[in-house]
Structures are given as C-alpha cells and as structure tokens.
Write a protein that holds these residues in place. Structure first.
Motif, mmCIF file in Angstrom:
data_model
loop_
_atom_site.group_PDB
_atom_site.id
_atom_site.type_symbol
_atom_site.label_atom_id
_atom_site.label_comp_id
_atom_site.label_asym_id
_atom_site.label_seq_id
_atom_site.Cartn_x
_atom_site.Cartn_y
_atom_site.Cartn_z
ATOM 1 N N GLU A 82 0.778 -1.137 0.019
ATOM 2 C CA GLU A 82 0.138 0.039 -0.103
ATOM 3 C C GLU A 82 0.831 1.203 -0.071
ATOM 4 O O GLU A 82 0.502 2.288 -0.732
ATOM 5 C CB GLU A 82 -0.916 -0.167 1.100
ATOM 6 C CG GLU A 82 -1.996 -0.979 1.101
ATOM 7 C CD GLU A 82 -2.868 -1.279 2.372
ATOM 8 O OE1 GLU A 82 -2.713 -0.557 3.499
ATOM 9 O OE2 GLU A 82 -3.724 -1.841 2.332
ATOM 10 N N ALA A 83 2.092 1.201 0.759
ATOM 11 C CA ALA A 83 2.749 2.393 0.721
ATOM 12 C C ALA A 83 3.457 2.460 -0.704
ATOM 13 O O ALA A 83 3.457 4.108 -0.923
ATOM 14 C CB ALA A 83 3.915 2.342 1.878
ATOM 15 N N LYS A 84 3.872 1.614 -1.137
ATOM 16 C CA LYS A 84 4.381 1.796 -2.493
ATOM 17 C C LYS A 84 3.453 2.369 -3.558
ATOM 18 O O LYS A 84 3.614 3.284 -4.482
ATOM 19 C CB LYS A 84 4.927 0.393 -3.087
ATOM 20 C CG LYS A 84 6.306 0.014 -2.370
ATOM 21 C CD LYS A 84 6.972 -1.406 -2.915
ATOM 22 C CE LYS A 84 7.870 -1.982 -2.059
ATOM 23 N NZ LYS A 84 8.403 -3.112 -2.423
ATOM 24 N N SER A 85 2.146 1.726 -3.387
ATOM 25 C CA SER A 85 1.181 2.231 -4.461
ATOM 26 C C SER A 85 0.957 3.925 -4.179
ATOM 27 O O SER A 85 0.593 4.524 -4.894
ATOM 28 C CB SER A 85 0.001 1.413 -4.114
ATOM 29 O OG SER A 85 -1.069 2.010 -4.784
ATOM 30 N N LYS A 86 0.730 4.124 -2.805
ATOM 31 C CA LYS A 86 0.558 5.553 -2.568
ATOM 32 C C LYS A 86 1.714 6.547 -3.067
ATOM 33 O O LYS A 86 1.555 7.733 -3.324
ATOM 34 C CB LYS A 86 0.299 5.686 -0.826
ATOM 35 C CG LYS A 86 -0.879 5.012 -0.474
ATOM 36 C CD LYS A 86 -1.100 5.435 1.094
ATOM 37 C CE LYS A 86 -2.277 4.717 1.550
ATOM 38 N NZ LYS A 86 -2.242 4.772 2.895
ATOM 39 N N ALA A 87 2.879 6.014 -2.935
ATOM 40 C CA ALA A 87 3.941 6.707 -3.352
ATOM 41 C C ALA A 87 4.081 6.944 -4.705
ATOM 42 O O ALA A 87 4.210 7.832 -5.264
ATOM 43 C CB ALA A 87 5.325 6.134 -2.938
ATOM 44 N N ILE A 88 3.696 5.884 -5.630
ATOM 45 C CA ILE A 88 3.475 5.810 -6.978
ATOM 46 C C ILE A 88 2.401 6.776 -7.281
ATOM 47 O O ILE A 88 2.683 7.811 -8.184
ATOM 48 C CB ILE A 88 3.224 4.477 -7.618
ATOM 49 C CG1 ILE A 88 4.658 3.731 -7.608
ATOM 50 C CG2 ILE A 88 2.997 4.789 -9.090
ATOM 51 C CD1 ILE A 88 4.227 2.204 -7.612
ATOM 52 N N THR A 89 1.541 6.854 -6.763
ATOM 53 C CA THR A 89 0.110 7.706 -7.176
ATOM 54 C C THR A 89 0.476 9.203 -6.856
ATOM 55 O O THR A 89 0.405 10.248 -7.581
ATOM 56 C CB THR A 89 -1.089 7.581 -6.240
ATOM 57 O OG1 THR A 89 -1.486 6.112 -6.456
ATOM 58 C CG2 THR A 89 -2.167 8.378 -6.509
ATOM 59 N N ALA A 90 1.159 9.529 -5.676
ATOM 60 C CA ALA A 90 1.662 10.952 -5.498
ATOM 61 C C ALA A 90 2.714 11.321 -6.414
ATOM 62 O O ALA A 90 2.818 12.401 -7.148
ATOM 63 C CB ALA A 90 2.494 10.961 -3.947
ATOM 64 N N ILE A 91 3.553 10.539 -6.853
ATOM 65 C CA ILE A 91 4.893 10.939 -7.713
ATOM 66 C C ILE A 91 4.149 11.264 -9.185
ATOM 67 O O ILE A 91 4.467 12.113 -9.945
ATOM 68 C CB ILE A 91 5.819 9.840 -8.046
ATOM 69 C CG1 ILE A 91 6.653 9.683 -6.750
ATOM 70 C CG2 ILE A 91 6.574 10.141 -9.282
ATOM 71 C CD1 ILE A 91 7.490 8.527 -6.655
ATOM 72 N N ASN A 92 3.104 10.320 -9.578
ATOM 73 C CA ASN A 92 2.286 10.786 -10.851
ATOM 74 C C ASN A 92 1.638 11.933 -10.745
ATOM 75 O O ASN A 92 1.646 12.628 -11.713
ATOM 76 C CB ASN A 92 1.274 9.332 -11.136
ATOM 77 C CG ASN A 92 2.104 8.081 -11.771
ATOM 78 O OD1 ASN A 92 3.152 8.141 -12.487
ATOM 79 N ND2 ASN A 92 1.550 7.153 -11.426
ATOM 80 N N THR A 93 1.138 12.138 -9.490
ATOM 81 C CA THR A 93 0.352 13.495 -9.613
ATOM 82 C C THR A 93 1.334 14.588 -9.550
ATOM 83 O O THR A 93 0.822 15.446 -10.537
ATOM 84 C CB THR A 93 -0.510 13.503 -8.205
ATOM 85 O OG1 THR A 93 -1.389 12.329 -8.263
ATOM 86 C CG2 THR A 93 -1.127 14.896 -7.838
ATOM 87 N N GLU A 94 2.399 14.524 -8.999
ATOM 88 C CA GLU A 94 3.262 15.889 -9.031
ATOM 89 C C GLU A 94 3.893 15.773 -10.504
ATOM 90 O O GLU A 94 3.901 16.960 -10.993
ATOM 91 C CB GLU A 94 4.435 15.380 -8.067
ATOM 92 C CG GLU A 94 3.930 15.632 -6.676
ATOM 93 C CD GLU A 94 3.243 17.005 -6.244
ATOM 94 O OE1 GLU A 94 3.873 18.164 -6.813
ATOM 95 O OE2 GLU A 94 2.229 17.119 -5.556
ATOM 96 N N LEU A 95 4.430 14.865 -11.196
ATOM 97 C CA LEU A 95 4.792 14.678 -12.549
ATOM 98 C C LEU A 95 3.556 15.405 -13.584
ATOM 99 O O LEU A 95 4.061 16.138 -14.489
ATOM 100 C CB LEU A 95 5.409 13.405 -12.977
ATOM 101 C CG LEU A 95 6.410 12.929 -12.063
ATOM 102 C CD1 LEU A 95 7.058 11.709 -12.633
ATOM 103 C CD2 LEU A 95 7.765 13.774 -12.408
#
Length: 175
Positions: free
Chosen positions: A45-58
């Motif tokens: 779940e932590a990795k999934s949230k991190a990927i989502t946050a990175i995609n949002t910022e990019l």
C-alpha cells in the motif's frame, strides 16, 4: 565465546539450524504468517501511494510547464504566434540542465496539455502523463474528450496504461 572465523561453513549452518529448531522463530506459526502478511500489505500500500503521489506531481509539473510555455509565447497578449524555435531552444537548454524528459516532443505535448486543459483542476489524476500523452494525439477535441472519459473508466477498473493505449489504436498511428 566462539570465534566465528574459526568455524567452518558447515558449523555455521548447523548452528543456525539448531537455533531455528529451538523455537526462536517458528515460521509455520499462524501468528508469524499473519505478521508477514501485515508487513507485506503495509509496504504494498505504501508503494502504491508513493507511485500515485509521484504521478500526480509529475502530471502537475508537466501541465505547469505547458502553462509557462504558452504564457511566454503570448508575452502578455491574448493570443500568440506559435514559434517552433522556442521549443527547440528550450529542449536544448532544459536537457542540459535537467537531463531527461525535456526533448522538443515532450515540450510540445506539455504545451498541448495546458491548451487542452487550461484549468489544472480539470485533469484527472487517475491518468498518468503517459495516458495524456496518448490522448493528446487526437485530432479534435470531441475525439479526445471521448477517449479521455473512456480512459478514466478503464483506469478506475484497475487497468494500466497499456490497456488504455489499446483503446486508442488509431492515435498511435497518427503520431
């Protein structure tokens, strides 16, 4: 006290097997398996949230870059003449400073992203930059809006960008 350097590899294996057999950690225990499951779930779940946050910022950074380019082109005017030389120069200078991701094609699509979605709040963060990159290949706004809505439905269903690309078969050929 045992000096580990004096032990053979076989002695070390026997020592650790003996410790396991003494019940220090029973890997077959249901509680231990639950511990493994909990930690695995946590990190997934932590990795999934991190990927989502990175995609949002990019995605937001790509949109903002497009906005900066359009505003620079307009120079305070309502409309501007689109200068291809600007993107060539930007690509060269931004790549020199930041390395990857700033070729002329990417900058063109960042500009298109801003023009297609002039309000950042209208971007769906369910889609990644790769999704938008494919969508921006559409020839007209109606076609893009149709595929935009379909792509969001597909992403909400848990599919990845390759599935979205599969729904846009004609777009890849147009680019």
């Amino acid at each position: 006290m045992i000096d580990i350097h004096e032990l053979s590899e076989e002695d070390i294996k026997l020592h650790y097997i003996g410790m396991e057999n003494k019940g220090l950690t029973n890997t077959n225990d249901a509680a231990y398996q639950k511990l493994i499951d909990n930690i695995t779930t946590l990190w997934g779940e932590a990795k999934s949230k991190a990927i989502t946050a990175i995609n949002t910022e990019l995605l937001d950074a790509n949109w903002q870059t497009g906005k900066y380019i359009v505003e620079y082109e307009q120079g305070g005017k309502q409309r501007a003449e689109y200068g291809k030389r600007l993107l060539v120069n930007l690509a060269k200078d931004l790549t020199a400073r930041n390395r990857k991701g700033f070729n002329r094609t990417n900058l063109t699509y960042m500009r298109k992203l801003y023009l297609a979605f002039p309000k950042c709040g209208t971007l769906s963060h369910k889609l990644t930059w790769s999704h938008y990159y494919e969508l921006l290949k559409c020839d007209n706004a109606l076609e893009m809006q149709f595929y935009y809505k379909e792509s969001i439905k597909i992403c909400l269903g848990g599919y990845n960008k390759s599935v979205v690309r599969g729904t846009l078969p004609t777009l890849s050929a147009k680019a």
